[in-house]
Design a protein around this motif. Structure first.
Motif, short mmCIF file in Angstrom:
data_model
loop_
_atom_site.label_atom_id
_atom_site.label_comp_id
_atom_site.label_asym_id
_atom_site.label_seq_id
_atom_site.Cartn_x
_atom_site.Cartn_y
_atom_site.Cartn_z
N PHE A 91 0.85 -1.15 0.02
CA PHE A 91 -0.08 0.13 0.08
C PHE A 91 0.64 1.12 -0.04
O PHE A 91 1.82 1.31 0.77
CB PHE A 91 -0.97 0.16 1.34
CG PHE A 91 -1.93 -1.03 1.22
CD1 PHE A 91 -1.80 -2.20 2.14
CD2 PHE A 91 -2.87 -1.13 0.52
CE1 PHE A 91 -2.65 -3.28 2.39
CE2 PHE A 91 -3.91 -1.99 0.67
CZ PHE A 91 -3.67 -3.11 1.39
N GLU A 103 -3.34 12.67 9.26
CA GLU A 103 -4.14 11.77 8.50
C GLU A 103 -3.48 11.05 7.11
O GLU A 103 -3.34 12.12 6.39
CB GLU A 103 -5.66 11.86 8.40
CG GLU A 103 -5.52 13.35 7.50
CD GLU A 103 -5.95 14.42 8.89
OE1 GLU A 103 -5.45 14.05 9.71
OE2 GLU A 103 -6.75 15.20 8.35
N GLN A 104 -3.27 9.91 6.93
CA GLN A 104 -2.82 9.36 5.80
C GLN A 104 -3.88 8.82 4.94
O GLN A 104 -4.66 8.04 5.35
CB GLN A 104 -1.83 8.29 6.01
CG GLN A 104 -0.46 8.69 6.86
CD GLN A 104 0.42 7.75 7.23
OE1 GLN A 104 0.54 6.72 6.69
NE2 GLN A 104 1.15 7.97 8.47
N TYR A 105 -3.70 8.91 3.71
CA TYR A 105 -4.85 8.33 2.76
C TYR A 105 -4.02 7.10 1.91
O TYR A 105 -3.21 7.39 1.14
CB TYR A 105 -5.30 9.51 1.81
CG TYR A 105 -6.10 10.60 2.57
CD1 TYR A 105 -5.56 11.45 3.29
CD2 TYR A 105 -7.38 10.34 2.98
CE1 TYR A 105 -6.25 12.67 4.02
CE2 TYR A 105 -8.40 11.40 3.91
CZ TYR A 105 -7.61 12.32 4.19
OH TYR A 105 -8.13 13.12 4.96
N PHE A 106 -4.68 6.13 1.95
CA PHE A 106 -4.00 4.80 1.46
C PHE A 106 -4.85 4.73 -0.06
O PHE A 106 -5.90 5.03 -0.29
CB PHE A 106 -4.31 3.61 2.00
CG PHE A 106 -3.59 3.36 3.61
CD1 PHE A 106 -3.90 4.48 4.50
CD2 PHE A 106 -2.40 2.57 3.68
CE1 PHE A 106 -3.11 4.36 5.46
CE2 PHE A 106 -2.02 2.53 4.60
CZ PHE A 106 -1.86 3.29 5.79
N GLY A 107 -3.77 4.21 -0.75
CA GLY A 107 -4.36 3.53 -2.10
C GLY A 107 -4.68 2.21 -2.36
O GLY A 107 -5.00 1.50 -0.91
N PRO A 108 -5.47 1.74 -3.15
CA PRO A 108 -6.01 0.46 -3.20
C PRO A 108 -4.94 -0.78 -2.96
O PRO A 108 -5.59 -1.92 -2.61
CB PRO A 108 -6.65 0.28 -4.45
CG PRO A 108 -5.91 1.22 -5.34
CD PRO A 108 -5.41 2.32 -4.48
N GLY A 109 -3.73 -0.54 -3.50
CA GLY A 109 -2.65 -1.65 -3.25
C GLY A 109 -2.50 -2.41 -4.17
O GLY A 109 -3.08 -2.26 -5.27
N TYR B 36 -8.35 3.18 11.85
CA TYR B 36 -8.37 2.79 10.11
C TYR B 36 -9.75 1.95 10.03
O TYR B 36 -9.96 1.11 10.95
CB TYR B 36 -7.42 2.55 9.35
CG TYR B 36 -6.35 3.47 9.10
CD1 TYR B 36 -5.39 3.62 10.01
CD2 TYR B 36 -6.44 4.33 8.21
CE1 TYR B 36 -4.48 4.73 9.95
CE2 TYR B 36 -5.25 5.44 7.79
CZ TYR B 36 -4.20 5.53 8.77
OH TYR B 36 -3.50 6.46 8.50
N GLN B 38 -10.79 -1.12 7.31
CA GLN B 38 -10.18 -1.77 6.13
C GLN B 38 -11.20 -2.68 5.66
O GLN B 38 -11.69 -3.70 6.32
CB GLN B 38 -9.05 -2.58 6.38
CG GLN B 38 -8.25 -3.26 5.00
CD GLN B 38 -6.82 -3.60 5.30
OE1 GLN B 38 -6.74 -3.98 6.35
NE2 GLN B 38 -6.18 -3.55 4.17
N GLY B 43 -7.36 -0.90 0.67
CA GLY B 43 -6.39 -0.20 1.63
C GLY B 43 -7.23 0.29 2.77
O GLY B 43 -8.39 0.57 2.57
N PRO B 44 -6.63 0.69 3.83
CA PRO B 44 -7.24 1.09 4.95
C PRO B 44 -7.73 2.64 4.73
O PRO B 44 -7.14 3.21 4.06
CB PRO B 44 -6.07 1.42 6.04
CG PRO B 44 -5.05 0.40 5.64
CD PRO B 44 -5.18 0.25 4.06
N PHE B 46 -8.99 6.17 6.35
CA PHE B 46 -8.68 7.01 7.56
C PHE B 46 -9.97 7.24 8.17
O PHE B 46 -10.84 7.66 7.74
CB PHE B 46 -7.91 8.09 7.30
CG PHE B 46 -8.06 9.05 8.61
CD1 PHE B 46 -8.70 10.20 8.34
CD2 PHE B 46 -6.89 8.86 9.40
CE1 PHE B 46 -8.75 11.13 9.55
CE2 PHE B 46 -6.78 9.82 10.32
CZ PHE B 46 -7.56 10.88 10.43
#
Lengths: 115, 109
Positions: A91, A103-109, B36, B38, B43-44, B46
């Motif tokens: 990720f 706050e961190q915003y994650f991608g779909p992986g 988070y 999921q 992905g997680p 927030f």
């Protein structure tokens, strides 16, 4: 709504090969991260990156790994000489402000499968 | 060494049945505690950041609280769409981000 994107969604590679995982963070974000999640296990921090250099890295992030922001939009994770145990979801995340914690915003992986 | 544990490992609730998830942590100096959500294969997402003991944050049916040793995620009148794995993560001074194993929440209609 802006989002983090990652390519490819699934990568299959043979043991010993090099792979590059790509991420496009949210455009006004300044801090970038890579995490991995082995199937059924915890999310693990790999590295954070700010101002074109590594801010923090974990013990997992050894000489086999490297990160780069080759242009104004992409953020890449290179894994050299892949091993079977590198198979995991990877990720990418980004945050607008820093230093952490914001706050961190994650991608779909990207699902990496090493055979 | 930073440690983050979460309980319960899995939780099944009936729609409307409120409950709480726990995150216990040990860290030398807390910079922030994150929650988070999921969903499978994603992905997680927030939810909250908490910075100091006594702090509380709310979002729709969720409320996060923080003490010096643990955080709770309270879910009020949950709906089936709240079903997901809820992750807690901690960032300490001089330490990396550490995630907990998560709580798998299932809300039955």
């Amino acid at each position: 709504e802006p989002e983090v994107t990652q390519t490819p969604s699934h990568q299959v590679t043979q043991m010993g090969q090099e792979v590059i995982l790509r991420c496009v963070p949210i455009s006004n974000h300044l801090y970038f991260y890579w995490y991995r999640q082995i199937l059924g296990q915890k999310v693990e921090f790999l590295v954070s990156f700010y101002n074109n250099e590594i801010s923090e890295k974990s013990e997992i992030f050894d000489d086999q790994f490297s990160v780069e922001r080759p242009d104004g939009s992409n953020f890449t994770l290179k894994i050299r000489s892949t091993k079977l145990e590198d198979s995991a979801m990877y990720f990418c995340a980004s945050s607008e402000r820093g230093p952490p914690p914001y706050e961190q915003y994650f991608g779909p992986g990207t699902r990496l499968t090493v055979t | 060494e930073d440690q983050v544990t979460q309980s319960p490992e899995a939780l099944r609730l009936q729609e409307g049945e409120s409950s709480s998830l726990n995150c216990s942590y040990t860290v030398s100096g807390l910079r922030g505690l994150f929650w988070y959500r999921q969903d499978p294969g994603k992905g997680p997402e927030f939810l909250f950041t908490l910075y100091s003991a006594g702090e509380e944050k709310e979002k729709e049916r969720l409320k996060a609280t923080l003490t010096k040793k643990e955080s709770f995620l309270h879910i009020t009148a949950p709906k089936p769409e709240d079903s997901a794995t809820y992750l807690c993560a901690v960032h300490g001074y001089g330490q990396n981000f550490v995630f907990g194993p998560g709580t798998r929440l299932s809300v039955l209609p």
